[in-house]
Design an enzyme around this catalytic site. Sequence first.
Site, PDB file in Angstrom:
ATOM      1  N   TYR A 127      -1.120  -1.742   6.008  1.00 50.91           N
ATOM      2  CA  TYR A 127      -1.639  -0.491   5.472  1.00 50.91           C
ATOM      3  C   TYR A 127      -3.078  -0.608   4.972  1.00 50.91           C
ATOM      4  O   TYR A 127      -3.769   0.403   4.797  1.00 50.91           O
ATOM      5  CB  TYR A 127      -0.752   0.036   4.334  1.00 50.91           C
ATOM      6  CG  TYR A 127       0.685   0.301   4.706  1.00 50.91           C
ATOM      7  CD1 TYR A 127       1.117   0.286   6.036  1.00 50.91           C
ATOM      8  CD2 TYR A 127       1.630   0.567   3.727  1.00 50.91           C
ATOM      9  CE1 TYR A 127       2.438   0.515   6.369  1.00 50.91           C
ATOM     10  CE2 TYR A 127       2.957   0.805   4.050  1.00 50.91           C
ATOM     11  CZ  TYR A 127       3.355   0.771   5.374  1.00 50.91           C
ATOM     12  OH  TYR A 127       4.670   0.997   5.698  1.00 50.91           O
ATOM     13  N   ASP A 159       6.104   1.008  -2.210  1.00 53.36           N
ATOM     14  CA  ASP A 159       6.218   0.357  -0.917  1.00 53.36           C
ATOM     15  C   ASP A 159       4.879   0.358  -0.190  1.00 53.36           C
ATOM     16  O   ASP A 159       4.257   1.402  -0.003  1.00 53.36           O
ATOM     17  CB  ASP A 159       7.262   1.078  -0.055  1.00 53.36           C
ATOM     18  CG  ASP A 159       7.438   0.428   1.306  1.00 53.36           C
ATOM     19  OD1 ASP A 159       8.273  -0.482   1.408  1.00 53.36           O
ATOM     20  OD2 ASP A 159       6.732   0.829   2.251  1.00 53.36           O
ATOM     21  N   LYS A 201       4.916  -6.350   3.437  1.00 52.85           N
ATOM     22  CA  LYS A 201       5.515  -6.753   4.714  1.00 52.85           C
ATOM     23  C   LYS A 201       4.571  -7.663   5.471  1.00 52.85           C
ATOM     24  O   LYS A 201       3.349  -7.471   5.445  1.00 52.85           O
ATOM     25  CB  LYS A 201       5.835  -5.511   5.552  1.00 52.85           C
ATOM     26  CG  LYS A 201       6.602  -4.423   4.793  1.00 52.85           C
ATOM     27  CD  LYS A 201       6.771  -3.167   5.615  1.00 52.85           C
ATOM     28  CE  LYS A 201       7.347  -2.046   4.779  1.00 52.85           C
ATOM     29  NZ  LYS A 201       6.338  -1.401   3.914  1.00 52.85           N
ATOM     30  N   HIS A 256       7.834  -6.822   9.080  1.00 49.39           N
ATOM     31  CA  HIS A 256       7.496  -5.417   9.299  1.00 49.39           C
ATOM     32  C   HIS A 256       8.180  -4.857  10.545  1.00 49.39           C
ATOM     33  O   HIS A 256       8.677  -3.729  10.544  1.00 49.39           O
ATOM     34  CB  HIS A 256       5.974  -5.246   9.403  1.00 49.39           C
ATOM     35  CG  HIS A 256       5.512  -3.877   9.062  1.00 49.39           C
ATOM     36  ND1 HIS A 256       4.336  -3.607   8.417  1.00 49.39           N
ATOM     37  CD2 HIS A 256       6.085  -2.663   9.261  1.00 49.39           C
ATOM     38  CE1 HIS A 256       4.192  -2.308   8.250  1.00 49.39           C
ATOM     39  NE2 HIS A 256       5.241  -1.713   8.763  1.00 49.39           N
TER      40      HIS A 256
END
Length: 578
Positions: free
Chosen positions: A56, A51, A85, A118
């Site tokens: 990120y 994930d 996301k 997200h």
Amino acid sequence: MELKGSRCVRLSDGHLMPVLGLGTYASEDVPKSKSYEATKVAIDVGYRHIDSAYLYQNEEEVGAAMREKVADGTVRREDLFYTTKVWATFLQPDLVRSCLERSLKKLRLDFVDLFLIHLPVSLKPGEEILPIDGAGKVIQVPVDLCETWEALERCKDAGLTRSIGVSNFNRRQLEMILMKPGLKYKPVCNQVECHPYLNQHKLLDFCKSKDIVLVAYSALGSHRDPRCVPKDSPYLLEDPVLKAIAKKYKRSPGQVALRYQLQRGVVVLAKSFNEKRIQENFQVPKSKVYESTKVAIDVGYRHFDAAYMYQNEEEVGEAMREKVADGTVKREDLFYTTKVWSTFLQPDLVRLCLERSLKKLKLDYVDLFLIHMPIALKPGEENFPKDGTGKYILVPVDLCKTWEALEKCKDAGLTRSVGVSNFNRRQLEMILNKPGLKYKPVCNQVECHLYLNQQKLLNFCKSKDIVFVAYSALGSHRDPKWIKGGCPQFLEEPVLNDIAKKHNRTPGQVALRYQLQRGAVVLAKSFTEKRIKENFQMFEFELTPEDMKVIDGINRDFRYFYLDFAIGHPNYPFVGEK
């Protein structure tokens, strides 16, 4: 939604999601290289669910690790389940696809397995992750989430993602998407913060009622990033109750926290960049299949029946190897059956299916390899491929050529015996009368129980020296995907219970013993240790001829498994029965 004892959950769109995933978020002070190393370690340990997210800023590293493990043969791309996301600065409908394309470019992948919104909060579009105004406030902008969702649907249609879902949505926001006019695909999951201090029970119940998988992040507590989490937040893993339960089971508090989620029917993300912790966390999802296989071997079972389609051969294989390693049994003491699934019935795909099973099992051969059913589905990675209208895609196949492919597997030493399952008499005769037949089927595994005793088919098999193997001998597992509601439960039959009482046995033991005395091999499925032991005691008594005759009379020619999805296929085996 299916979870049960498996390491995967079947999403509402048919795709499989591993129930334990590796979370890859890291605070700014953690080097991006940590994500690369952790992903490689996790794949080596056994994780197949990774994930991440555009936010990120580590997808180059995660993608590099995934590609490396594919290149060295550890996994295939189709074995991995990757989630990304769309970030809040891309929630305007015309920007959604560009966010996914940026992720794919960094990952160097053609598609992701899951693409999520997200969070349901939109920020000012631009290159800044958190756009701030002159006063230092984050710039929020309005967005129509239904239009954003339509943009995700288009990404799925374009083949850029296999599944779509949401994250950090509440019930009202989920209902808004579900009730959207013209909804094409509903969210397969909702990824939210979930742990013992925030168990999200109401949201979990709602998601289950809508066949939406709840995915838990921060399942081990927070990563303690000061931008997101107050300094005085309690440390979940230091909770006295959690530690006491962990001590009781000789596990870590983290393992207990993860197991708690799995047993609630939640898919869980475990984030760690520590190799020891990554390995420790993966020891959690020992499935019921794994545990019951070990128990069964200890009790005395030596015959194990599984299939490519069951998606549990890693667990069964691990349990078998463990019992061989500890000296309980030798490999040659065990008899293992697998089956070629319907998407592999084209002759050039049969061996591939068996090789995949062997790889998961970590075995050199199986004892028995069966054609799972005489109905072919469109080849591909989906077990149940559907067309745009939601109908299963059935395709023709020459079963005689499929059989020849099984014969080749036997000649190659990949299986010791070959047979069939769910074949009717006509289909058996077609194989037996095939010109150039090298090996006849050693068995035919079919539904058989007190309400469907299959006497004519049993007699025919005996006449051809084909072993008759009974599945669902104790009735159906009641899976709504296969079985309609309201089906009768023959274990409650008064006559059966009277016979059980007479012999001081359970109705299940009598039902199994009945099959044995008719000359059938019988498969007894259970994940309960007590029931596994109880079923094995069927060898300890014998039914009288009068008992057998009375039980014969219970037959209704009632079938639990009609395989409704295949009605109309030229090889549909139950023609004229319904």
